[in-house]
Design a protein around this motif. Structure first.
Motif, PDB file in Angstrom:
ATOM      1  N   ALA A   1      48.970  26.920 -70.733  1.00  0.00           N
ATOM      2  CA  ALA A   1      48.626  27.343 -69.372  1.00  0.00           C
ATOM      3  C   ALA A   1      48.680  28.865 -69.246  1.00  0.00           C
ATOM      4  N   ARG A   2      49.646  29.475 -69.905  1.00  0.00           N
ATOM      5  CA  ARG A   2      49.795  30.920 -69.824  1.00  0.00           C
ATOM      6  C   ARG A   2      48.568  31.620 -70.431  1.00  0.00           C
ATOM      7  N   ASN A   3      48.078  31.109 -71.563  1.00  0.00           N
ATOM      8  CA  ASN A   3      46.889  31.691 -72.196  1.00  0.00           C
ATOM      9  C   ASN A   3      45.672  31.580 -71.283  1.00  0.00           C
ATOM     10  N   VAL A   4      45.527  30.426 -70.655  1.00  0.00           N
ATOM     11  CA  VAL A   4      44.365  30.207 -69.788  1.00  0.00           C
ATOM     12  C   VAL A   4      44.477  31.055 -68.523  1.00  0.00           C
ATOM     13  N   GLU A   5      45.659  31.126 -67.937  1.00  0.00           N
ATOM     14  CA  GLU A   5      45.855  31.928 -66.725  1.00  0.00           C
ATOM     15  C   GLU A   5      45.556  33.397 -66.988  1.00  0.00           C
ATOM     16  N   GLN A   6      45.908  33.850 -68.178  1.00  0.00           N
ATOM     17  CA  GLN A   6      45.615  35.237 -68.542  1.00  0.00           C
ATOM     18  C   GLN A   6      44.114  35.494 -68.475  1.00  0.00           C
ATOM     19  N   LEU A   7      43.328  34.539 -68.969  1.00  0.00           N
ATOM     20  CA  LEU A   7      41.876  34.707 -68.978  1.00  0.00           C
ATOM     21  C   LEU A   7      41.276  34.581 -67.584  1.00  0.00           C
ATOM     22  N   LEU A   8      41.894  33.767 -66.745  1.00  0.00           N
ATOM     23  CA  LEU A   8      41.388  33.592 -65.386  1.00  0.00           C
ATOM     24  C   LEU A   8      41.489  34.872 -64.561  1.00  0.00           C
TER      25      LEU A   8
ATOM     26  N   ILE B   1      45.365  35.755 -86.299  1.00  0.00           N
ATOM     27  CA  ILE B   1      46.142  37.000 -86.206  1.00  0.00           C
ATOM     28  C   ILE B   1      47.220  36.996 -87.292  1.00  0.00           C
ATOM     29  N   VAL B   2      47.323  38.099 -88.027  1.00  0.00           N
ATOM     30  CA  VAL B   2      48.301  38.199 -89.114  1.00  0.00           C
ATOM     31  C   VAL B   2      48.950  39.584 -89.094  1.00  0.00           C
ATOM     32  N   GLY B   3      50.084  39.673 -89.774  1.00  0.00           N
ATOM     33  CA  GLY B   3      50.739  40.956 -89.965  1.00  0.00           C
ATOM     34  C   GLY B   3      50.175  41.657 -91.184  1.00  0.00           C
ATOM     35  N   PRO B   4      50.388  42.958 -91.327  1.00  0.00           N
ATOM     36  CA  PRO B   4      49.787  43.726 -92.430  1.00  0.00           C
ATOM     37  C   PRO B   4      50.287  43.328 -93.809  1.00  0.00           C
ATOM     38  N   GLU B   5      51.478  42.695 -93.890  1.00  0.00           N
ATOM     39  CA  GLU B   5      52.006  42.310 -95.188  1.00  0.00           C
ATOM     40  C   GLU B   5      51.523  40.921 -95.641  1.00  0.00           C
ATOM     41  N   THR B   6      50.781  40.218 -94.812  1.00  0.00           N
ATOM     42  CA  THR B   6      50.277  38.890 -95.168  1.00  0.00           C
ATOM     43  C   THR B   6      49.362  38.982 -96.377  1.00  0.00           C
ATOM     44  N   THR B   7      49.472  38.023 -97.284  1.00  0.00           N
ATOM     45  CA  THR B   7      48.659  38.083 -98.504  1.00  0.00           C
ATOM     46  C   THR B   7      47.231  37.610 -98.236  1.00  0.00           C
TER      47      THR B   7
ATOM     48  N   GLU C   1      51.687  36.815 -81.450  1.00  0.00           N
ATOM     49  CA  GLU C   1      51.057  36.095 -80.356  1.00  0.00           C
ATOM     50  C   GLU C   1      50.517  37.109 -79.350  1.00  0.00           C
ATOM     51  N   THR C   2      49.386  36.775 -78.738  1.00  0.00           N
ATOM     52  CA  THR C   2      48.784  37.683 -77.757  1.00  0.00           C
ATOM     53  C   THR C   2      49.588  37.696 -76.463  1.00  0.00           C
TER      54      THR C   2
END
Length: 433
Positions: free
Chosen positions: A271-278, A295-301, A330-331
């Motif tokens: 719900a939080r993700n959708v509300e953000q877009l609304l 989405i990944v961090g810079p050290e991810t292979t 997470e966004t």
């Protein structure tokens, strides 16, 4: 019209190739359009075929255009309409709407369920529904529909009652199985062809993930109609299974109290993700984006990133790249670093860190950027997805090419996607009727 067979069973006709008079393939039969009048005493008639032509588009072919029906082939002539088929008032689809319907046998007052229908031509060359292949006995509710055990018999159509009455317990398994290997857009198109009551029955029998995929392929009006047939708890589950941007678009079209009630029933994180877009305008980068890219961090292979984009549920456009950020992942994320193209990773050692391969040439978008800016940027970069970052340079989402096209094209583009082919063509185009 001459036919190679006098009696045609519709279940056997389904999937039969359709050819023009010189032997060129036109498509395959997917259903038969029938008219059942509740009053007047007129027998049920078959008026046309639903034919799937190349591109998996389903069109109407009047039976007056059919010159021959024989085992393994249907021969047609004249012209038909290449506009996507949609049943008219009073029309029903035999396989999608009549198969598995319950009827009552006049002879012994027992209940039976339709498994096949036979059609035949009368003296006026009209195709009539003449025989029903039915199975007696009770049905047991299953995951996809109903199973039956009982005696199978062939009866005349006039020896049953209830053929024109919709069965609220009618199974949906035949329709769902027929589209098992099709894309969600194909099933969405088929549901829009059916009566609202029948499409609601099919929707009720689909699992949440499949129904979510189907809803994403429907025009807004049809989305709202179908969602309104679901219980509120089920509707919330389906919205959770949708891409956040698609769920936000759908909720944005609902009355505010209804949208708020559904958001309350959704899992808090979804719900939080959708509300953000609304909170963004529909034609802005924020309104177009999804909050769930890779989405990944810079050290991810490299190997880990390639594994992440292999997920089946990931849309192809978003699977074409990964977005590199500082934690949290997470966004809205930590500081945005850049994106990496999967094509680039395919050429790199699997144990190297993803941060070494960021593309410095791709500038991110701001959530307030207008659709026109997004489209030009995407065209200039010749890219399938773009990052969206806020004023703190944190990644808040990504926009994929399909979302841009959805907003650039007319709202009813799905219904007219093949209009350029609608000019009459011998055996392959023309006017319905």
């Amino acid at each position: 019209m001459s036919t190679a067979v006098d009696r045609v069973y519709i279940a056997r006709l389904a999937g039969t190739p359709v050819f023009d008079p010189i032997g060129d393939a036109v498509g395959r039969v997917r259903d038969v359009v029938v008219v059942i009048r509740r009053t007047g005493g007129n027998p049920p008639t078959a008026v046309g075929l639903v034919v799937e032509v190349p591109g998996r588009r389903r069109v109407f072919m009047p039976l007056t255009r059919v010159t021959s029906i024989s085992p393994g082939q249907v021969i047609c002539t004249g012209v038909v309409n290449l506009r996507r088929f949609k049943a008219r008032p009073g029309e029903s689809l035999a396989i999608a709407e009549l198969f598995e319907r319950s009827v009552r046998l006049k002879e012994d007052k027992s209940t039976a369920y339709i498994e096949d229908i036979a059609i035949e031509q009368d003296r006026t060359k009209t195709w009539r529904l003449t025989k029903l292949y039915v199975r007696k006995g009770e049905r047991r509710k299953g995951v996809l529909g109903f199973s039956r055990r009982g005696e199978a018999v062939v009866v005349d159509v006039d020896q049953v009652t209830g053929l024109s009455i919709r069965d609220k317990n009618q199974g949906a398994s035949l329709v769902i199985e027929a589209f098992e290997d099709h894309k969600p857009a194909d099933l969405a198109a088929a549901l829009m062809e059916m009566s609202p009551s029948r499409s609601a029955e099919i929707a009720a029998a689909l699992d949440d993930e499949r129904l979510a995929d189907v809803l994403e392929e429907m025009p807004e009006e049809d989305q709202i109609v179908l969602l309104s047939t679901l219980r509120s708890e089920r509707a919330a589950d389906v919205l959770e299974a949708m891409e956040p941007d698609d769920a936000a678009d759908l909720l944005g079209d609902l009355p505010a109290p209804q949208a708020a009630a559904l958001l309350e029933l959704m899992e808090p994180e979804e719900a939080r993700n959708v509300e953000q877009l609304l909170g963004y305008e529909d034609d802005s980068a924020g309104g177009l984006m999804t909050t769930e890219p890779v989405i990944v961090g810079p050290e991810t292979t490299v190997a880990t990133c390639l594994a992440l984009v292999r997920k089946q549920e990931l849309p192809p456009a978003l699977a074409s790249m990964v977005f590199v950020v500082r934690p949290p992942l997470e966004t809205p994320t930590g500081r945005y670093i850049g994106l990496v193209h999967i094509q680039k990773l395919l050429r790199e050692p699997p144990h190297d860190s993803i941060g070494n391969f960021v593309d410095p040439a791709i500038a991110p978008l701001h959530p307030g950027e207008h659709l026109s800016v997004v489209a030009r940027r995407m065209a200039a970069y010749d890219i399938l997805a773009l990052p969206v970052v806020n004023d703190d340079h944190r990644l808040v989402g990504a926009i994929s090419i399909d979302d841009v096209l959805d907003h650039l094209l007319p709202s009813d583009w799905r219904e007219h996607m093949d209009e350029e082919d609608e000019a009459p063509t011998p055996a392959k185009g023309g006017a319905r009727g």
